[in-house]
Scaffold this active site. Structure first.
Site, short mmCIF file in Angstrom:
data_model
loop_
_atom_site.label_atom_id
_atom_site.label_comp_id
_atom_site.label_asym_id
_atom_site.label_seq_id
_atom_site.Cartn_x
_atom_site.Cartn_y
_atom_site.Cartn_z
N TRP A 13 6.68 -1.24 -29.05
CA TRP A 13 7.85 -0.85 -28.25
C TRP A 13 8.89 -1.97 -28.27
O TRP A 13 10.08 -1.73 -28.29
CB TRP A 13 7.41 -0.55 -26.82
CG TRP A 13 8.56 -0.26 -25.89
CD1 TRP A 13 9.18 0.94 -25.71
CD2 TRP A 13 9.25 -1.19 -25.04
NE1 TRP A 13 10.19 0.81 -24.80
CE2 TRP A 13 10.26 -0.49 -24.37
CE3 TRP A 13 9.11 -2.56 -24.77
CZ2 TRP A 13 11.12 -1.09 -23.46
CZ3 TRP A 13 9.96 -3.15 -23.86
CH2 TRP A 13 10.95 -2.42 -23.22
N HIS A 14 8.39 -3.22 -28.28
CA HIS A 14 9.32 -4.35 -28.24
C HIS A 14 10.10 -4.50 -29.54
O HIS A 14 11.25 -4.95 -29.53
CB HIS A 14 8.57 -5.66 -27.94
CG HIS A 14 8.24 -5.82 -26.50
ND1 HIS A 14 7.12 -5.28 -25.94
CD2 HIS A 14 8.91 -6.43 -25.49
CE1 HIS A 14 7.10 -5.57 -24.64
NE2 HIS A 14 8.17 -6.26 -24.35
N GLY A 15 9.49 -4.15 -30.65
CA GLY A 15 10.21 -4.31 -31.90
C GLY A 15 9.41 -3.80 -33.07
O GLY A 15 8.18 -3.77 -33.02
N PHE A 68 15.58 -5.15 -27.73
CA PHE A 68 14.43 -4.24 -27.67
C PHE A 68 14.89 -2.87 -27.18
O PHE A 68 14.21 -1.94 -27.18
CB PHE A 68 13.32 -4.79 -26.78
CG PHE A 68 12.94 -6.20 -27.14
CD1 PHE A 68 12.87 -6.59 -28.48
CD2 PHE A 68 12.68 -7.15 -26.18
CE1 PHE A 68 12.53 -7.90 -28.83
CE2 PHE A 68 12.32 -8.45 -26.51
CZ PHE A 68 12.27 -8.82 -27.84
#
Lengths: 478, 367
Positions: free
Chosen positions: A321-323, A478
């Site tokens: 989800w962050h990257g 993000f």
């Protein structure tokens, strides 16, 4: 638009506040529409090319949600509508966030040279998750029908739109509906300004102040042992002050409108275990992952092994989800593994004798902090190769420089460590109680009022003076 | 309720007073010496900011410019070797646009001679100086915006406060001694020490063949060799050279320019030969153009140190494939003073041809 910019602080925010309360004198709905429009303008000023996508996403989710709430559908039809809504959201997120990553990996697997260049719309991860939660709750029958302006404001509300906190409709929409929030409340305004000032100071003076040291580890070709540790620790503190500074500013701004946002940080580096860390770091994301991923996967209800599997899946997806990069996958996997070890340890060693409680807590805090720092190396590094190089340097004490620059870096890091471990956090300072909608009761009672006011004026002044030409928040990516 | 609004007004007013107080402190202390020079001033290694103050506050007749290849020189050494009154303005990682802009300001403040360490790679990427985030043109020009950004700055207020504390007699000695090890920028008490290596610096530890060969292996590794010529483009580099170097020189015929190609280790060119031959061709073609153009300008003396085998083939002189030790710094000053490697305008590419021949036949030392 950035919170830490003069146009926002001196122009945008005062105008939106004035308009909101002026309209609030005449109606309960127009201030909501005004705030939603202002939020769209806030988004468009920085990312006009993605405004259409944001509006489409709102319309799509509101439509699907409306079907789930209002239409008389059978169970299987409701499931199909939910699947359509969630799949639509994930498809858009997948295209904009992960298409390049997938193509890159397919190229590596099959030796092809396909190229996908798609810009990442700012805030897409946040507003997608917010709306997925809305759809799932609508499917569960836990959502009342909301008016479109309130729903649109819930998604676009500018204090949280770009980088959270991840809001819950049940928490926010009733606040937007309340008439009292449309009348200016001096006490909430004062507390909002104080919390905003603390957040601004955290960002412009603390996070931006330590940022140059990060290069010691992450931009050096072959960092030494001390440089690698200084760089990794500097990033550990930079990320915390950057993100918690943003969250404080969001809470402070929102409070000026009379709206309470959820707390996102609770001194995470004081955590005594990894489980404790995730109850204190990016709390709204942790809650989202728990409620909408970990528990639906089965949580801890299906035995120990499946619990660990669920934890790993949740944290891997949390990492992604962050990257869209393998470094984030490894970061998530590391935290998943840490959590599994933590739970296994708790199961094997259920109690600690009283005399050992304090030493065990201290050891736990130190171990947790070190584990988090190691994981941040993957989170920050531009590539796996770079992350491994930094970690290798951190594990090789034979190569030490410890020159003027490294000593100065260490002094600065020690100051930040003292702040993180010894100072109270913003909500403790301000008595911010999101659940009971209370803040600054000590201030209201007059206790230490001059000290708080003049201390804050200094903090606000330095926060303003620290504004650099353009310093984005890390979580904007993000 | 009314009380809360009164407190809010007080808080905002007090903040404004604090902001103005911080600006007044910076103005009074003036750590950058933008408004007045001070014999008790301290200096910073942040050269892109520090240079704006140096140009205004220091007496000089010669400006010394370059990248990290020229950063460790001491002004006192330059003065002694070349009999000038120099001001070192070298900036690590600087491009030709930044260098030309800073030199232009130095010339406007009295430089009659420029010594310019010229790398080929400074012409790769020369972004618009007016919007350059790394170098504040307004600060150099002393515009209202530049002065405001200087005065209304938390970092400068912090530096001013530290300078003020350091001026208190009982604190002067301990804080001056401790300053280089504290997170403050204006820590150097002598302008000569800006980015200079300490006199007792262990040269053999940081400059040796092992490090040079390791650096060579690193940049030529298959996974990284594509970075060797990243963004290199012959036409763009020539255009930047014409605009930044030739433009500046032509605008100032009264100034003498001593320009030199620094003595990189031979491995810099060998790396390109082995891992990126196209880049090597761009570099040699570009420096041929530079040599031909500069030797035709009456106020330029061009020196080419790239082919001095005794230095460039001795890998113990380097910390990586390009950065040479302070021992070579001293040689560079001697060569500049003697002029023995000055490029002959009649044969501007002769030294380049020698270098090409060396690169072609060079074989890496066996481990």
């Amino acid at each position: 638009m950035l919170f830490n910019s003069y146009p926002f602080i001196l122009l945008f925010l005062p105008i939106v506040l004035a308009g909101y309360f002026w309209l609030g004198r005449h109606s309960n709905l127009t201030p909501v529409i005004w705030l939603a429009l202002a939020s769209l303008a806030f988004y468009a000023i920085g990312s006009w090319q993605f405004s259409g996508l944001l509006l489409l996403s709102i319309a799509f989710n509101y439509g699907v949600g409306h079907l789930l709430i209002v239409a008389k559908l059978g169970a299987s039809q409701r499931k199909a509508v939910l699947a359509l809504g969630v799949a639509g959201d994930l498809l858009v997120l997948g295209i904009f966030k992960y298409a390049g990553f997938v193509t890159e990996n397919l190229n590596a697997l099959f030796g092809t040279h396909a190229a996908v260049h798609i810009l990442l719309p700012v805030g897409i991860s946040f507003y997608t998750f917010t709306q997925i939660a809305f759809l799932v709750d609508a499917w569960r029958g836990r959502v009342a029908a909301y008016a479109l302006p309130h729903y649109a404001l819930f998604v676009t509300y500018f204090p949280h739109l770009i980088a959270g906190p991840i809001l819950h409709h049940k928490d926010m929409i009733p606040q937007f509906e309340r008439e009292e929030t449309k009348r200016p409340d001096g006490h909430l305004m004062l507390c909002g300004v104080i919390i905003f000032a603390i957040g601004l100071f955290k960002k412009t003076c603390l996070a931006d102040g330590i940022q140059p040291l990060v290069a010691l580890a992450f931009e050096a070709r072959s960092p030494s042992f001390d440089q690698a540790w200084c760089g990794a620790l500097a990033y550990t503190f930079q990320l915390y002050f950057d993100f918690s500074g943003y969250s404080d500013m969001a809470i402070g701004i929102s409070l000026m409108f009379g709206i309470f946002l959820p707390v996102n940080f609770n001194s995470p580096y004081k955590a005594t275990s990894i489980v404790d860390f995730w109850r204190r770091w990016h709390m709204t994301l942790s809650q989202f992952l728990r409620d909408y991923l970990y528990i639906p996967l089965g949580g801890n209800r299906r035995g120990r092994v499946l619990r660990y599997v669920n934890l790993m899946i949740t944290m891997l997806l949390g990492g992604l989800w962050h990257g869209a990069a393998w470094t984030f996958v490894v970061w998530g996997a590391l935290h998943g593994a840490y959590l599994c070890v933590n739970h296994a340890f708790n199961a094997l060693v259920p109690g600690v004798p009283g005399v050992l409680a304090q030493p065990v807590r201290i050891a736990g805090a130190v171990l947790t902090f070190l584990a988090v720092v190691v994981a941040w190396v993957f989170f920050r590094a531009a590539s796996m190769e770079w992350a491994l190089r930094v970690l290798h340097a951190m594990a090789d004490p034979s190569n030490i420089v410890f020159d003027r620059e490294e000593i100065a870096a260490l002094v600065l890091i020690a100051v930040y460590a003292a702040l993180v471990w010894l100072a109270p956090n913003t909500q403790a300072l301000m008595g911010y109680d999101h659940d009971n909608r209370r803040v600054g009761e000590a201030l209201r009672a007059g206790r230490m009022r001059p000290l708080v006011l003049y201390g804050t004026s200094l903090v606000l002044a330095f926060g303003l003076l620290g504004i650099q030409s353009h310093s984005e928040f890390i979580y904007f990516r993000f | 309720m009314r009380g809360a609004f009164t407190y809010l007004r007080r808080l905002l007013l007090a903040s404004i007073v604090c902001v103005l107080g911080a600006a007044a402190l910076t103005y009074a202390v003036d750590p950058l010496q933008l408004f007045r020079s001070s014999p008790r001033a301290f200096y910073s290694d942040d050269t892109r900011v520090q240079n704006a103050g140096l140009i205004r506050s220091q007496p000089f007749d010669t400006a010394f410019m370059g990248t990290s290849l020229a950063i460790h020189f001491r002004q006192s050494d330059i003065d002694r070797a070349l009999d000038v009154h120099s001001l070192k303005l070298a900036m690590t990682g600087s491009n030709s646009r930044q260098q030309a802009f800073v030199l232009e300001r130095a010339i406007a403040h009295g430089a009659k001679r420029v010594i310019w360490e010229m790398d080929d790679f400074i012409f790769v990427d020369a972004a618009d100086i007016e919007t350059d985030p790394y170098l504040s043109v307004d600060l150099y020009r002393g515009t209202a915006k530049g002065i405001a950004s200087y005065l209304f700055s938390a970092a400068m207020a912090k530096e001013s406060l530290f300078t003020l504390l350091r001026s208190v007699p009982p604190l002067r000695q301990p804080l001056t001694r401790a300053a280089p090890y504290l997170p403050v920028k204006f820590a150097l008490s002598d302008v000569d020490d800006i980015y200079a290596l300490p006199r007792d610096f262990d040269i053999a530890r940081d400059y040796n063949a092992t490090k040079t060969l390791a650096s060579f292996a690193y940049i030529t590794a298959p996974s990284r060799s594509r970075f060797l010529g990243e963004s290199y483009g012959f036409e763009a580099m020539v255009r930047h050279f014409e605009q930044d170097a030739v433009g500046l020189i032509a605008r100032h015929p009264e100034v003498t320019f001593d320009i030199y190609f620094p003595p990189y280790s031979i491995l810099q060119f060998v790396a390109m030969r082995d891992a990126s031959p196209d880049t090597l061709k761009i570099v040699t073609d570009l420096t041929a153009v530079i040599a031909q153009r500069l030797t035709q300008l009456p106020n330029v003396r061009l020196h080419d140190f790239r082919g001095i085998k005794a230095v460039t083939h001795d890998l113990n002189n380097y910390g990586d494939v390009i950065h040479h030790s302070p021992v070579v710094d001293a040689m560079v000053l001697k060569w500049l003073a003697g002029g023995e490697y000055r490029v002959d305008p009649k044969t501007p590419t002769a030294s380049l041809e020698q270098l090409k021949a060396q690169v072609e036949v060079y074989r890496l030392p066996k481990p």
